[in-house]
Design a protein around this motif. Structure first.
Motif, short mmCIF file in Angstrom:
data_model
loop_
_atom_site.label_atom_id
_atom_site.label_comp_id
_atom_site.label_asym_id
_atom_site.label_seq_id
_atom_site.Cartn_x
_atom_site.Cartn_y
_atom_site.Cartn_z
N PHE A 121 -5.63 -3.93 16.38
CA PHE A 121 -5.72 -4.85 15.26
C PHE A 121 -7.14 -5.39 15.08
N ILE A 122 -7.78 -5.77 16.17
CA ILE A 122 -9.14 -6.30 16.11
C ILE A 122 -10.11 -5.27 15.54
N HIS A 123 -9.94 -4.01 15.94
CA HIS A 123 -10.86 -2.96 15.49
C HIS A 123 -10.53 -2.45 14.09
N GLU A 124 -9.39 -2.87 13.55
CA GLU A 124 -9.03 -2.48 12.18
C GLU A 124 -9.01 -3.71 11.28
N ILE A 125 -9.75 -4.75 11.64
CA ILE A 125 -9.66 -6.03 10.93
C ILE A 125 -10.08 -5.91 9.46
N GLY A 126 -11.03 -5.01 9.17
CA GLY A 126 -11.45 -4.83 7.78
C GLY A 126 -10.32 -4.31 6.92
N SER A 127 -9.64 -3.29 7.42
CA SER A 127 -8.49 -2.75 6.69
C SER A 127 -7.34 -3.74 6.69
N ALA A 128 -7.26 -4.55 7.75
CA ALA A 128 -6.18 -5.53 7.84
C ALA A 128 -6.25 -6.51 6.69
N ILE A 129 -7.46 -6.93 6.34
CA ILE A 129 -7.62 -7.88 5.25
C ILE A 129 -7.10 -7.30 3.95
N LEU A 130 -7.36 -6.01 3.72
CA LEU A 130 -6.84 -5.37 2.52
C LEU A 130 -5.31 -5.29 2.56
N CYS A 131 -4.76 -4.98 3.73
CA CYS A 131 -3.31 -4.90 3.87
C CYS A 131 -2.65 -6.26 3.74
N PHE A 132 -3.40 -7.32 4.07
CA PHE A 132 -2.84 -8.67 3.98
C PHE A 132 -2.52 -9.07 2.55
N VAL A 133 -3.32 -8.56 1.60
CA VAL A 133 -3.17 -8.99 0.21
C VAL A 133 -1.78 -8.71 -0.35
N PRO A 134 -1.29 -7.46 -0.31
CA PRO A 134 0.06 -7.21 -0.85
C PRO A 134 1.15 -7.92 -0.06
N LEU A 135 0.97 -8.05 1.26
CA LEU A 135 1.99 -8.70 2.07
C LEU A 135 2.12 -10.19 1.74
N VAL A 136 0.99 -10.88 1.68
CA VAL A 136 1.02 -12.31 1.36
C VAL A 136 1.61 -12.54 -0.02
N LEU A 137 1.16 -11.75 -1.00
CA LEU A 137 1.67 -11.90 -2.36
C LEU A 137 3.17 -11.61 -2.41
N SER A 195 -0.89 5.97 16.91
CA SER A 195 -2.19 5.46 16.50
C SER A 195 -2.49 5.71 15.02
N SER A 196 -1.48 6.09 14.26
CA SER A 196 -1.68 6.39 12.84
C SER A 196 -1.96 5.12 12.04
N LYS A 197 -2.60 5.28 10.90
CA LYS A 197 -2.88 4.14 10.04
C LYS A 197 -1.58 3.56 9.45
N GLN A 198 -0.57 4.41 9.29
CA GLN A 198 0.72 3.92 8.80
C GLN A 198 1.34 2.94 9.80
N SER A 199 1.27 3.29 11.10
CA SER A 199 1.84 2.40 12.12
C SER A 199 1.01 1.14 12.29
N ILE A 200 -0.31 1.25 12.11
CA ILE A 200 -1.17 0.06 12.17
C ILE A 200 -0.81 -0.89 11.04
N ALA A 201 -0.64 -0.36 9.82
CA ALA A 201 -0.25 -1.19 8.68
C ALA A 201 1.11 -1.83 8.92
#
Length: 404
Positions: free
Chosen positions: A273-289, A366-372
């Protein structure tokens, strides 16, 4: 006022007259467990992430890869997810559930929930995922997978904190669980692949099998344990002693299991999660909304559906009272607060266990789908907990059907 009280409608507090003292009284009505949960949840996440980053061996200890697992989910994580579901299931009056289901009003709520969860919910999450992650296919797929996985676990906790209808909530959870075995795979194919014209990486049969097995483990096991525990205990000690002693002992394990589950998740995935924090911020947008839009839209819809002809025509006494007090929802004073809360949290919650298990099974650990998919509980937990407390604070501002 006496005439109003006889009508069976709960009188709200006017927005203009509700002061800080009354709000403080509402907060004081929450248990210490409810009040401390935001802090204990955050602390659990922070400590787990620190351990994950600075003690690398811990990540492999709780990870499914290279260790005994169920459906790609580690045994420690599976134990936690099952443990947190058992107490709410033990609270349901299964011995009389058949009478509960005969209620026409309950049948209507099942239809409403079916439409919200399997039509509106996935569409809303898909639209938001495309809006925020247009150029990030793998992350977008992971977020969409969260949206089409309807909640079968944590919604019981949020519903309990908010004061929702526990029996209705469990019935909806059971309904969604069986429907997931039918709808999850087709919806994932439609929303993740057909709409975007992407290549399907797994066979349809394999997807159906993964969903069926995930639901069987994450709902079937706790459901069987919970029902058996309640029935056997009542047969041995009687219902009154069961409610007074056994249920009192069982109830706290839901919160304990929940914290343990979060701890395991963020130890095994905190470093990622820490190393994917940039992508995490993008993923946060649809989830929060999604969480806020789904909850407040359902709140408004449930009150709108409760409007009766008398309210519309202005013939109801409560309508006049509301106009004088300038309170909200003047035409929907027949709404049920417990039922409204159950529908709100069922719609806003998602089954992160299932989406994570399927993402790991189909795309890899370790896929991006599982990270999301991992970001689901990170945001759902604090946001829905806040909404559960907000629901208790909002309650006095509206008229509600008197169900005491």
């Amino acid at each position: 006022m006496k005439e109003y009280q006889k009508s069976g409608i709960a009188l709200p507090t006017s927005i203009n007259t509700m002061d800080r003292t009354e709000i403080l009284n509402i907060v004081r009505s929450l248990s210490w467990t409810d009040l401390m949960m935001p802090f204990t949840i955050v602390m659990s996440m922070v400590i787990a992430v620190i351990i994950s980053v600075y003690v690398p061996a811990s990540r492999h200890t709780f990870d499914a890869e290279g260790h005994p697992n169920l459906l790609g989910v580690s045994v420690p994580l599976t134990v936690g997810m099952i443990a947190m579901m058992i107490p709410p299931i033990c609270k349901v009056s299964w011995e009389s559930i058949h009478n509960y289901l005969k209620n026409e009003y309950v049948k209507k709520q099942l239809v409403v929930s079916l439409f919200l969860n399997w039509v509106v919910g996935p569409l809303l999450m898909t639209a938001l995922a495309w809006m925020a992650l247009f150029n990030y296919k793998e992350y977008r797929q992971g977020i969409i997978m969260i949206g089409i996985a309807r909640c079968i676990a944590m919604v019981l906790t949020w519903n309990q904190i908010a004061g929702g209808d526990n029996d209705l909530c469990v019935v909806l959870v059971v309904m969604n669980s069986f429907l997931q075995m039918i709808f999850y795979a087709p919806l994932q194919i439609v929303y993740c692949y057909l709409i975007s014209n992407d290549h399907l990486d797994a066979s349809i049969r394999a997807m159906f099998e993964e969903v069926a097995k995930s639901v069987g483990v994450f709902l079937g096991i706790p459901l069987g344990i919970g029902i058996s525990l309640r029935m056997v205990s009542i047969a041995m000690v009687g219902k009154s002693n069961y409610d007074k002693y056994i249920l009192k002992f069982i109830s706290p394990w839901s919160v304990i299991g929940f914290h343990y589950t979060l701890f395991v998740i963020f130890i095994s995935r905190g470093y990622q999660f820490i190393h994917e924090i940039g992508s995490a911020i993008l993923c946060f947008v649809p989830l929060v909304l999604y969480f806020f839009t789904a909850w407040f839209s359902t709140f408004a819809l449930m009150r709108y559906l409760s409007v009766s002809k008398n309210n519309i025509q202005g013939e109801c006494y409560c309508d006049k009272e509301l106009v004088l007090k300038r309170a909200w929802g003047k035409r929907s004073c027949n709404a049920s607060f417990p039922v409204t809360m159950t529908q709100c949290f069922t719609m806003a919650s998602n089954n992160f266990e299932l989406s994570l298990a399927v993402a790991i099974s189909l795309y890899g650990n370790s896929s991006k789908q599982s990270i999301a998919a991992t970001f689901g509980p990170l945001l759902e937990v604090p946001i829905l907990l806040i909404l559960a407390i907000v629901a208790r604070i909002l309650k006095p501002f509206f008229f509600w059907k008197n169900e005491s």
